[in-house]
Design an enzyme around this catalytic site. Structure first.
Site, PDB file in Angstrom:
ATOM      1  N   HIS A  13    -120.965 -16.988 -20.972  1.00 50.53           N
ATOM      2  CA  HIS A  13    -120.388 -15.764 -20.396  1.00 50.53           C
ATOM      3  C   HIS A  13    -118.911 -15.596 -20.743  1.00 50.53           C
ATOM      4  O   HIS A  13    -118.460 -14.485 -21.009  1.00 50.53           O
ATOM      5  CB  HIS A  13    -120.630 -15.735 -18.885  1.00 50.53           C
ATOM      6  CG  HIS A  13    -122.073 -15.543 -18.539  1.00 50.53           C
ATOM      7  ND1 HIS A  13    -122.768 -16.363 -17.692  1.00 50.53           N
ATOM      8  CD2 HIS A  13    -122.976 -14.629 -18.987  1.00 50.53           C
ATOM      9  CE1 HIS A  13    -124.028 -15.953 -17.607  1.00 50.53           C
ATOM     10  NE2 HIS A  13    -124.179 -14.907 -18.386  1.00 50.53           N
TER      11      HIS A  13
ATOM     12  N   ASP B 181    -128.069 -11.057 -14.705  1.00 48.09           N
ATOM     13  CA  ASP B 181    -127.638 -12.158 -13.841  1.00 48.09           C
ATOM     14  C   ASP B 181    -126.209 -11.971 -13.335  1.00 48.09           C
ATOM     15  O   ASP B 181    -125.787 -12.617 -12.385  1.00 48.09           O
ATOM     16  CB  ASP B 181    -127.788 -13.510 -14.556  1.00 48.09           C
ATOM     17  CG  ASP B 181    -127.058 -13.555 -15.891  1.00 48.09           C
ATOM     18  OD1 ASP B 181    -125.906 -13.059 -15.988  1.00 48.09           O
ATOM     19  OD2 ASP B 181    -127.632 -14.092 -16.854  1.00 48.09           O
TER      20      ASP B 181
ATOM     21  N   GLU C  69    -129.489  -2.819 -17.083  1.00 49.11           N
ATOM     22  CA  GLU C  69    -130.485  -3.912 -17.031  1.00 49.11           C
ATOM     23  C   GLU C  69    -131.847  -3.283 -16.775  1.00 49.11           C
ATOM     24  O   GLU C  69    -132.008  -2.491 -15.839  1.00 49.11           O
ATOM     25  CB  GLU C  69    -130.103  -4.884 -15.914  1.00 49.11           C
ATOM     26  CG  GLU C  69    -131.196  -5.857 -15.488  1.00 49.11           C
ATOM     27  CD  GLU C  69    -131.655  -6.811 -16.584  1.00 49.11           C
ATOM     28  OE1 GLU C  69    -130.817  -7.507 -17.169  1.00 49.11           O
ATOM     29  OE2 GLU C  69    -132.878  -6.842 -16.852  1.00 49.11           O
TER      30      GLU C  69
ATOM     31  N   ASP D 185    -126.077  -8.510 -24.054  1.00 45.66           N
ATOM     32  CA  ASP D 185    -126.341  -9.799 -23.397  1.00 45.66           C
ATOM     33  C   ASP D 185    -127.845  -9.883 -23.174  1.00 45.66           C
ATOM     34  O   ASP D 185    -128.337  -9.761 -22.062  1.00 45.66           O
ATOM     35  CB  ASP D 185    -125.561  -9.825 -22.077  1.00 45.66           C
ATOM     36  CG  ASP D 185    -125.750 -11.120 -21.309  1.00 45.66           C
ATOM     37  OD1 ASP D 185    -126.387 -12.051 -21.834  1.00 45.66           O
ATOM     38  OD2 ASP D 185    -125.273 -11.189 -20.165  1.00 45.66           O
TER      39      ASP D 185
ATOM     40  N   THR E  21    -132.011 -11.212 -23.845  1.00 46.44           N
ATOM     41  CA  THR E  21    -132.889 -12.360 -24.019  1.00 46.44           C
ATOM     42  C   THR E  21    -133.190 -12.525 -25.511  1.00 46.44           C
ATOM     43  O   THR E  21    -132.675 -11.773 -26.347  1.00 46.44           O
ATOM     44  CB  THR E  21    -134.192 -12.143 -23.226  1.00 46.44           C
ATOM     45  OG1 THR E  21    -134.717 -10.857 -23.583  1.00 46.44           O
ATOM     46  CG2 THR E  21    -133.923 -12.143 -21.727  1.00 46.44           C
TER      47      THR E  21
END
Lengths: 277, 277
Positions: B62, B86, B106, B155, B157
């Site tokens: 991060h 997250d 998200e 950011d 997966t």
């Protein structure tokens, strides 16, 4: 049936490689030795259940433990490796034209013999006429040789089992005597993600002995914690003062002259571990 | 009985964490979601069986995905995160005083809710009044917002499952339009030890769109391959031209101004992957 080799760290992390076949397993005088062929990383040398080197990623560790000190020294002619029986460090040292003599002080001849037999791409330098293989106690060898080496590389296993004596201030002081007046020692000093307190302790020992002490880092996919440290103690040369434009081009996969300098720039938490020492 | 979570890479490498307990397991609209408490790395978020973040080492990823682009931009006021439910990237962005607005796009609200409930040290920034949480398709959001953001952070997966569309040239081109005239995109682009060909492909896409394209690296102990790359595309600012003496001091554990520059110095084989693109 699938076979997997698994190594555990701190009883809470596992690192596993799928195994195609086991090439050899034996109990040497000093340790349990296994050579496996893994699917992803090629052949792997394992001592007392701990992965030592793999065909596919050995270049990271061996290039960084060798080229950083050898290009920090202005004219390295004689190099001593303590441990390193797989020959990976020897292979990299022989890329330096200035080097006239390489002594490998390995306690376990079975590591050398298995590496010659099963890991030819790593051990290939062991047959070179500049290389003396001294099977025996590296600590004793160092204590009996004074003012003899330009660079000493401590290419040890983890600080358990036969390598415990290589992580002591007495040993680093003995290496100081073994080095010439502008000599350099480099030791592998584990990962700050796993072994932070050890790195702090070793750093203190180095600072008690050597005027210039600098840690540097690389990333090794098959070693625990993966962010790996080496600690350099130097009598004269500053590894960060090297003129990168003067470093000759050699055949590498990880090391570059620019990376030589960048590898001394530490993540903040690692910097703090060393500065607190 | 011991419980272990194991993640496999290329069907030939396993990475395992000892599990103290499972905090939650559910099937969301998009993926399987698990939160475990591991012995070594603290609480862990897992999506479709792949480790996303841990309490103990989240700081590496991060800090590096956020501070490098935000300190490359002279005055970042508006930042869009695609993915990152997250909240770890949000937490780091809020350390920059210049930032007035953070949008988190998200797709899966259950990632946000589980992170709020089980990962408070990572998700703490999600409650900040500067932060807008947009639950929905990040690709659609980007396409509907033009010339609006100073920095876009992808950011995501891995390039399987819901994130596939985030690894395409169409998406990176859409982000270009979404950025202001001096905007910067950063995407996580996996490990060169595992995903070399993907890095090469993504690098080509970036070079087709952005005048300045530079990859940088860090070491993440819990991600496959461990040597991790981010790829930056920039319309105006060169991340290596930043005056490190002008970077203000912020609270970090990995990032430092010196490491900002050093992270762009790549190991030779990684440099070659990018240069060949």
């Amino acid at each position: 049936m699938e076979l997997w080799f698994t190594e555990h760290h701190n009883d809470s992390i596992g690192y596993s490689l799928k195994v195609n076949r086991t090439l050899n397993s034996e109990n040497t005088q000093y340790q349990k030795l296994d050579v496996i062929e893994s699917e992803f990383y090629g052949r792997v040398l394992i001592l007392d259940g701990i992965l030592q080197t793999t065909e596919k990623d050995e270049f990271v560790y061996h290039e960084m433990i060798v080229h950083v000190p050898l290009f920090t020294h202005k004219n390295p002619k004689s190099v001593l490796i303590v441990g390193g029986g797989d020959g990976g460090a020897v292979k990299e040292i022989l890329k330096h034209d200035s080097v006239e003599r390489v002594v490998l002080a390995e306690i376990d001849d079975r590591v050398v013999e298995n590496s010659k037999k099963y890991l030819p791409t790593i051990s290939c330098g062991l047959y070179d006429e500049k290389v003396e293989i001294m099977i025996g106690d590296g600590i004793k060898y160092v204590s009996e040789h004074k003012n003899e080496f330009d660079v000493v590389i401590v290419d040890s296993t983890d600080p358990i089992g036969p390598a415990v004596g290589l992580f002591t201030e007495d040993f680093y002081r003995s290496v100081y005597e073994c080095l010439k007046e502008d000599g350099i020692i480099v030791a592998q000093t584990e990962s700050p993600f796993i072994y932070g307190s050890l790195i702090n302790k070793l750093s203190k020992m180095f600072k008690n002995i050597y005027p210039i002490v600098k840690p540097y880092i690389c990333t090794i996919p098959t070693y625990p914690g993966h962010l790996w440290t080496f600690t350099m103690g130097s009598k004269k040369y500053d590894p960060e003062a090297v003129d990168v434009n003067n470093i000759p081009n050699i055949d590498t996969k990880y090391y570059t002259p620019q990376l030589h300098k960048a590898s001394f720039v530490l993540p903040k938490f690692v910097k703090e571990i060393f500065e607190e020492a």
